[in-house]
Design a protein around this motif. Structure first.
Motif, PDB file in Angstrom:
ATOM      1  N   ALA A 118       0.825  -1.209   0.000  1.00  0.00           N
ATOM      2  CA  ALA A 118       0.000   0.000   0.000  1.00  0.00           C
ATOM      3  C   ALA A 118       0.855   1.254   0.000  1.00  0.00           C
ATOM      4  CB  ALA A 118      -0.929   0.006   1.205  1.00  0.00           C
ATOM      5  N   GLY A 119       2.022   1.180   0.627  1.00  0.00           N
ATOM      6  CA  GLY A 119       2.894   2.339   0.714  1.00  0.00           C
ATOM      7  C   GLY A 119       3.656   2.640  -0.557  1.00  0.00           C
ATOM      8  N   ILE A 120       3.663   1.685  -1.508  1.00  0.00           N
ATOM      9  CA  ILE A 120       4.507   1.896  -2.681  1.00  0.00           C
ATOM     10  C   ILE A 120       3.796   1.707  -4.008  1.00  0.00           C
ATOM     11  CG2 ILE A 120       5.367  -0.480  -3.011  1.00  0.00           C
ATOM     12  CD1 ILE A 120       8.186   0.805  -3.369  1.00  0.00           C
ATOM     13  N   LYS A 123       3.059   5.154  -5.914  1.00  0.00           N
ATOM     14  CA  LYS A 123       4.311   5.873  -6.149  1.00  0.00           C
ATOM     15  C   LYS A 123       5.275   5.019  -6.968  1.00  0.00           C
ATOM     16  CE  LYS A 123       4.360   6.775  -1.662  1.00  0.00           C
ATOM     17  NZ  LYS A 123       2.937   6.895  -1.298  1.00  0.00           N
ATOM     18  N   GLY A 124       5.306   3.716  -6.686  1.00  0.00           N
ATOM     19  CA  GLY A 124       6.211   2.833  -7.411  1.00  0.00           C
ATOM     20  C   GLY A 124       5.843   2.686  -8.867  1.00  0.00           C
ATOM     21  N   MET A 125       4.538   2.556  -9.162  1.00  0.00           N
ATOM     22  CA  MET A 125       4.134   2.467 -10.562  1.00  0.00           C
ATOM     23  C   MET A 125       4.317   3.801 -11.277  1.00  0.00           C
ATOM     24  SD  MET A 125       0.842  -0.141 -10.305  1.00  0.00           S
ATOM     25  CE  MET A 125       0.350   0.078 -12.018  1.00  0.00           C
ATOM     26  N   THR A 126       4.154   4.906 -10.547  1.00  0.00           N
ATOM     27  CA  THR A 126       4.461   6.212 -11.134  1.00  0.00           C
ATOM     28  C   THR A 126       5.945   6.309 -11.454  1.00  0.00           C
ATOM     29  OG1 THR A 126       2.648   7.273  -9.938  1.00  0.00           O
ATOM     30  CG2 THR A 126       4.397   8.703 -10.755  1.00  0.00           C
ATOM     31  N   ALA A 127       6.782   5.901 -10.501  1.00  0.00           N
ATOM     32  CA  ALA A 127       8.230   5.919 -10.741  1.00  0.00           C
ATOM     33  C   ALA A 127       8.587   5.057 -11.944  1.00  0.00           C
ATOM     34  CB  ALA A 127       8.968   5.428  -9.497  1.00  0.00           C
ATOM     35  N   GLY A 151       8.297  10.471  -0.511  1.00  0.00           N
ATOM     36  CA  GLY A 151       7.949   9.105  -0.867  1.00  0.00           C
ATOM     37  C   GLY A 151       8.337   8.759  -2.293  1.00  0.00           C
ATOM     38  N   MET A 152       7.975   9.608  -3.249  1.00  0.00           N
ATOM     39  CA  MET A 152       8.353   9.380  -4.639  1.00  0.00           C
ATOM     40  C   MET A 152       9.856   9.516  -4.816  1.00  0.00           C
ATOM     41  SD  MET A 152       6.210   8.516  -7.000  1.00  0.00           S
ATOM     42  CE  MET A 152       7.366   8.940  -8.278  1.00  0.00           C
ATOM     43  N   GLY A 153      10.430  10.529  -4.189  1.00  0.00           N
ATOM     44  CA  GLY A 153      11.845  10.812  -4.391  1.00  0.00           C
ATOM     45  C   GLY A 153      12.748   9.674  -3.969  1.00  0.00           C
ATOM     46  N   LEU A 154      12.465   9.050  -2.828  1.00  0.00           N
ATOM     47  CA  LEU A 154      13.296   7.939  -2.366  1.00  0.00           C
ATOM     48  C   LEU A 154      13.217   6.752  -3.313  1.00  0.00           C
ATOM     49  CD1 LEU A 154      12.565   7.976   1.484  1.00  0.00           C
ATOM     50  CD2 LEU A 154      14.573   8.884   0.297  1.00  0.00           C
ATOM     51  N   VAL A 293      11.188  -0.383   0.354  1.00  0.00           N
ATOM     52  CA  VAL A 293       9.923   0.265   0.690  1.00  0.00           C
ATOM     53  C   VAL A 293      10.122   1.025   1.997  1.00  0.00           C
ATOM     54  CG1 VAL A 293       7.464  -0.036   1.084  1.00  0.00           C
ATOM     55  CG2 VAL A 293       8.694  -1.618  -0.427  1.00  0.00           C
ATOM     56  N   ASN A 294       9.881   2.327   1.959  1.00  0.00           N
ATOM     57  CA  ASN A 294      10.155   3.183   3.109  1.00  0.00           C
ATOM     58  C   ASN A 294       8.866   3.738   3.690  1.00  0.00           C
ATOM     59  OD1 ASN A 294      13.251   3.396   2.908  1.00  0.00           O
ATOM     60  ND2 ASN A 294      12.572   3.906   0.841  1.00  0.00           N
ATOM     61  N   VAL A 295       8.117   2.880   4.386  1.00  0.00           N
ATOM     62  CA  VAL A 295       6.927   3.348   5.092  1.00  0.00           C
ATOM     63  C   VAL A 295       7.403   3.867   6.448  1.00  0.00           C
ATOM     64  CG1 VAL A 295       4.689   2.743   6.075  1.00  0.00           C
ATOM     65  CG2 VAL A 295       5.425   1.723   3.903  1.00  0.00           C
ATOM     66  N   ASN A 296       7.577   5.174   6.527  1.00  0.00           N
ATOM     67  CA  ASN A 296       8.169   5.794   7.716  1.00  0.00           C
ATOM     68  C   ASN A 296       7.135   6.301   8.710  1.00  0.00           C
ATOM     69  OD1 ASN A 296      10.638   5.257   6.609  1.00  0.00           O
ATOM     70  ND2 ASN A 296      10.978   7.331   5.838  1.00  0.00           N
ATOM     71  N   GLN A 297       5.864   6.338   8.313  1.00  0.00           N
ATOM     72  CA  GLN A 297       4.792   6.755   9.215  1.00  0.00           C
ATOM     73  C   GLN A 297       3.548   5.910   8.945  1.00  0.00           C
ATOM     74  OE1 GLN A 297       7.477   9.788   8.057  1.00  0.00           O
ATOM     75  NE2 GLN A 297       5.751   9.234   6.773  1.00  0.00           N
ATOM     76  N   THR A 298       2.838   5.550  10.002  1.00  0.00           N
ATOM     77  CA  THR A 298       1.504   4.969   9.867  1.00  0.00           C
ATOM     78  C   THR A 298       0.554   5.734  10.782  1.00  0.00           C
ATOM     79  OG1 THR A 298       1.868   3.299  11.589  1.00  0.00           O
ATOM     80  CG2 THR A 298       2.381   2.656   9.312  1.00  0.00           C
ATOM     81  N   TYR A 299      -0.680   5.875  10.333  1.00  0.00           N
ATOM     82  CA  TYR A 299      -1.750   6.510  11.108  1.00  0.00           C
ATOM     83  C   TYR A 299      -2.973   5.610  11.030  1.00  0.00           C
ATOM     84  CZ  TYR A 299       0.870  10.944  10.421  1.00  0.00           C
ATOM     85  OH  TYR A 299       1.833  11.923  10.377  1.00  0.00           O
ATOM     86  N   ALA A 300      -3.805   5.651  12.052  1.00  0.00           N
ATOM     87  CA  ALA A 300      -5.120   5.029  11.934  1.00  0.00           C
ATOM     88  C   ALA A 300      -5.901   5.766  10.844  1.00  0.00           C
ATOM     89  CB  ALA A 300      -5.865   5.098  13.259  1.00  0.00           C
ATOM     90  N   LEU A 301      -6.683   5.024  10.069  1.00  0.00           N
ATOM     91  CA  LEU A 301      -7.468   5.655   9.008  1.00  0.00           C
ATOM     92  C   LEU A 301      -8.333   6.783   9.555  1.00  0.00           C
ATOM     93  CD1 LEU A 301      -8.549   5.863   6.128  1.00  0.00           C
ATOM     94  CD2 LEU A 301     -10.092   3.945   6.644  1.00  0.00           C
ATOM     95  N   LYS A 302      -8.894   6.606  10.741  1.00  0.00           N
ATOM     96  CA  LYS A 302      -9.757   7.651  11.312  1.00  0.00           C
ATOM     97  C   LYS A 302      -8.986   8.937  11.593  1.00  0.00           C
ATOM     98  CE  LYS A 302      -9.300   5.942  16.088  1.00  0.00           C
ATOM     99  NZ  LYS A 302      -8.587   7.113  16.612  1.00  0.00           N
ATOM    100  N   ASP A 303      -7.648   8.874  11.621  1.00  0.00           N
ATOM    101  CA  ASP A 303      -6.810  10.048  11.866  1.00  0.00           C
ATOM    102  C   ASP A 303      -6.233  10.616  10.568  1.00  0.00           C
ATOM    103  OD1 ASP A 303      -7.204   9.822  14.623  1.00  0.00           O
ATOM    104  OD2 ASP A 303      -5.512   8.445  14.839  1.00  0.00           O
TER     105      ASP A 303
END
Length: 324
Positions: A118-120, A123-127, A151-154, A293-303
């Motif tokens: 989900a994190g890539i 952005k990955g397909m765009t890259a 995210g895209m840059g890395l 894959v650099n998922v550096n932050q996660t949030y609850a969807l409600k947030d």
């Protein structure tokens, strides 16, 4: 009841509301996906603010996610219930469940988690589209990537380095420069305190770049013309600092007959074959270790409102994922 982040009006992060949201049965060529992870992208803020129009209200934004197929329409052949899938598609991913056209769904390989997928995926397909098909980066190229610590840059920095290019990245802080160097950048430029055009000339000994990838827009686009070598390419694919200003084509001529494009992954993933080709190339380069894959932050969807605020305040690095 399905819950989602719902918009009833345009505005700041505060318009993102956690509410019940109905889910209909899938159509003949659709599938129901129960999300396990949802990617956050800057385009989500454009939809929220109205810079990219929404079809109607109430609306659910978000363009990518990962999860489990729960139900399919009668003509669906690409996936089946129980499959672990990811996608990038039209808006609607900020929800516990959503309906997706089945030809947009791709299987997640073993060894790649739902959160990473989900994190890539978007952005990955765009890259992939930008650096393999919009401009084909090759060994020996010199590449400039704006916002290289995002995210895209890395992703783009690592992939270009994997392909054998010399990678120059711009970013706003020394901390982000350190992050970018750890993910493929050979040279970093702090555009908040340095003139990036002058630094590119210094770094390349006046040879300039084969290609510039610009996701920033207003503040970087026109100066980037001066960073492109004769018959080189300037690719804009985002506007995080505002819309791209009008380009006098005389500038492209004076810069050495350079090629300029405003590109979108949408136009590179039109057919099912293109979707599969792009996602397969992404999974392959991840599995080969060329892209992390650099998922550096996660949030609850409600947030999600807080996640949007942090993204726009440049408090995030890498990719951000929302968890239902």
């Amino acid at each position: 009841m399905n819950k989602a982040i719902v918009l009833h009006e345009l505005g700041g992060p505060e318009v993102l509301k956690w509410e019940n949201y109905p889910l209909t049965a899938p159509g003949d060529d659709e599938a129901v996906v129960r999300h396990t992870a949802i990617g956050l992208n800057f385009i989500d803020t454009y939809h929220r603010k109205g810079e990219f129009p929404l079809p109607a209200f109430p609306a659910v934004v978000g363009i990518e996610g990962a999860g489990i197929v729960e139900e399919v329409g009668k003509n669906v052949t690409e996936v089946k219930p129980g499959d672990r899938v990811a996608y990038t598609a039209g808006i609607g991913s900020y929800a516990e469940k959503r309906i997706v056209k089945s030809d947009r769904l791709v299987h997640i390989p073993d060894g790649i988690s739902d959160i990473d997928a989900a994190g890539i995926i978007s952005k990955g397909m765009t890259a992939e589209a930008m650096l393999r098909r919009c401009y084909r980066v090759k060994e020996g190229d010199t590449v400039l990537i704006h916002a290289a610590a995002g995210g895209m840059g890395l992703i783009m920095s690592e992939w270009c380095k994997h392909l054998g290019a010399t990678v120059i990245g711009t970013m706003s802080t020394p901390e982000k420069a350190e992050l970018a160097r750890a993910h493929g950048c050979d040279h970093t430029i702090l555009y908040s305190s340095e003139n990036f055009v002058e630094r590119v000339r210094e770094i390349t000994n006046g040879e300039l770049c084969d290609v510039v990838f610009d996701s920033v827009g207003a503040t970087t686009f026109l100066p980037s013309v001066s960073c492109v070598k004769r018959r080189g390419t300037l690719v804009n694919f985002g506007t995080s600092s505002g819309p791209v200003p009008d380009l006098d084509m005389g500038l492209a001529y004076k810069a050495g007959s350079i090629y300029v494009t405003r590109a979108s992954v949408i136009d590179y993933t039109v057919t099912r074959e293109e979707v599969v080709e792009s996602s397969t190339a992404l999974w392959d380069v991840i599995m080969a270790g060329g892209v992390k894959v650099n998922v550096n932050q996660t949030y609850a969807l409600k947030d999600a409102a807080q996640a949007h605020a942090d993204l726009e305040d440049r408090k995030t690095t890498g990719s951000t994922v929302l968890i239902p």
